[in-house]
Design an enzyme around this catalytic site. Sequence first.
Site, PDB file in Angstrom:
ATOM      1  N   ASP A 266     -52.188  42.454  16.569  1.00  0.00           N
ATOM      2  CA  ASP A 266     -52.512  41.998  17.784  1.00  0.00           C
ATOM      3  C   ASP A 266     -52.686  43.281  18.692  1.00  0.00           C
ATOM      4  OD1 ASP A 266     -51.496  40.300  20.574  1.00  0.00           O
ATOM      5  OD2 ASP A 266     -53.533  40.876  20.000  1.00  0.00           O
TER       6      ASP A 266
ATOM      7  N   ASP B 286     -59.590  42.483  21.102  1.00  0.00           N
ATOM      8  CA  ASP B 286     -58.491  41.678  20.943  1.00  0.00           C
ATOM      9  C   ASP B 286     -58.339  40.879  19.546  1.00  0.00           C
ATOM     10  OD1 ASP B 286     -56.443  39.398  22.996  1.00  0.00           O
ATOM     11  OD2 ASP B 286     -55.916  40.273  20.926  1.00  0.00           O
TER      12      ASP B 286
HETATM   13  C1  LIG Z   1     -55.746  36.327  28.469  1.00  0.00           C
HETATM   14  C2  LIG Z   1     -56.057  34.900  27.708  1.00  0.00           C
HETATM   15  N1  LIG Z   1     -56.476  33.936  28.388  1.00  0.00           N
HETATM   16  N2  LIG Z   1     -56.716  33.132  27.353  1.00  0.00           N
HETATM   17  C3  LIG Z   1     -56.974  31.856  27.612  1.00  0.00           C
HETATM   18  C4  LIG Z   1     -56.287  33.747  26.038  1.00  0.00           C
HETATM   19  C5  LIG Z   1     -56.548  32.947  24.640  1.00  0.00           C
HETATM   20  C6  LIG Z   1     -55.962  35.041  26.507  1.00  0.00           C
HETATM   21  C7  LIG Z   1     -55.814  36.011  25.167  1.00  0.00           C
HETATM   22  C8  LIG Z   1     -54.199  35.536  24.640  1.00  0.00           C
HETATM   23  O1  LIG Z   1     -53.649  35.011  25.342  1.00  0.00           O
HETATM   24  N3  LIG Z   1     -54.112  35.963  23.272  1.00  0.00           N
HETATM   25  C9  LIG Z   1     -52.905  35.926  22.721  1.00  0.00           C
HETATM   26  C10 LIG Z   1     -51.963  34.986  22.748  1.00  0.00           C
HETATM   27  C11 LIG Z   1     -51.071  34.845  22.097  1.00  0.00           C
HETATM   28  C12 LIG Z   1     -50.742  35.977  21.137  1.00  0.00           C
HETATM   29  C13 LIG Z   1     -51.568  36.700  21.059  1.00  0.00           C
HETATM   30  N4  LIG Z   1     -52.665  37.111  21.912  1.00  0.00           N
END
Ligand SMILES: Cc1nn(C)c(C)c1CC(=O)Nc1ccccn1
Length: 331
Positions: A36, A220
């Site tokens: 990640d 990401d």
């Molecule tokens: C900042 C953000 N807002 N929202 C809706 C999302 C999906 C994010 C990014 C995020 O949470 N990614 C994540 C989640 C779990 C493990 C690793 N990466």
Amino acid sequence: ENGSAAAIPIDPRFDIAYVTPVTIGTPPQTLYLDFDTGSSDLWVFSSHTPESQVRGQRIYSPEKSSTAKLLAGHTWSILYGDGSGSLGNVYTDNFTVGGVTVTSQAVQTAQQVSYSFTSQSEIHGLVGLGFSTLNTVFPNGQLTFFDNAKSTLDSPVFTADLKWKKEGTYDFGFIDETKYTGEITYLPVQTDPGYWTFTSSGYAVGDGAFHPASIVGIADTGTSLTYLPAEVVTSYWGQVDGAVDSDYYGGYVFPCSSKLPSFTFGVGPANITIPASYINYAQITEGSPVCFGGLQSSSWLGVNIWGDVALKAAFVVFNGANPPTIGWAKK
Ligand SMILES: Cc1nn(C)c(C)c1CC(=O)Nc1ccccn1
């Protein structure tokens, strides 16, 4: 020593996340972890995770590793942007991925995980590849696997070659020229607060005109979809018959039978095109005529996120030199 490891989609139907095999400890314990670039904690399901929160995941048991050492007095707790999270304590142990070994890597053992992690049996933890400044270990922040491995690699880089509904690769220490076409365009990276933040030079919907713009966002690999400013996604979904931004479904949905345009984003003077098929992310539920879009608004996130839907359209170089840069190439 350089390395290469598989990035395996956890679901054959749609690319929710990708996992990569790693070994931890002596004798080696194999887990499949989500690499990640949007975070910087290496945490795993473990013998310290309550059984009620473990549902099929493989676990790391430090007590079965002769090289594990408790990092006394250290704890961690992470909350991701989607509301998921985990917390626990910390060991150091040998950590190997794709032939690259870091001895004494901080391995954060989970004592609590949120339900969204419990419910995804194929993900046994995360390997943060963001900048170590984001690491949540207290009182002393720990280094990421990449930061620890960097000095042993031929070049301080790793690359992501994620694929649509297929197995891709993460390479460490080298750039495999057979994995991309044309030139790699390198962009500056803003390392504050610790994401791989870069500025895209604009976008185009399908074969339409290119709209120059400065879109600051993070690359990401740990996020499934791509979240962009409202005016960008509105102009994209405006080209799709029957597409609506649904409060009920929590984002743009559209009739699965509708034809989607591709989406092109600028990377300096070059650009990357995300095929329409990648943006037809998934049916709401098996057999539903309603489909969920892979391009969503970032309005409520406070950050634009170039997640897997965008990354899998490119070969991406995460250059950990000083200063860091991010490279994009077609493939
Ligand atoms: C900042 C953000 N807002 N929202 C809706 C999302 C999906 C994010 C990014 C995020 O949470 N990614 C994540 C989640 C779990 C493990 C690793 N990466």
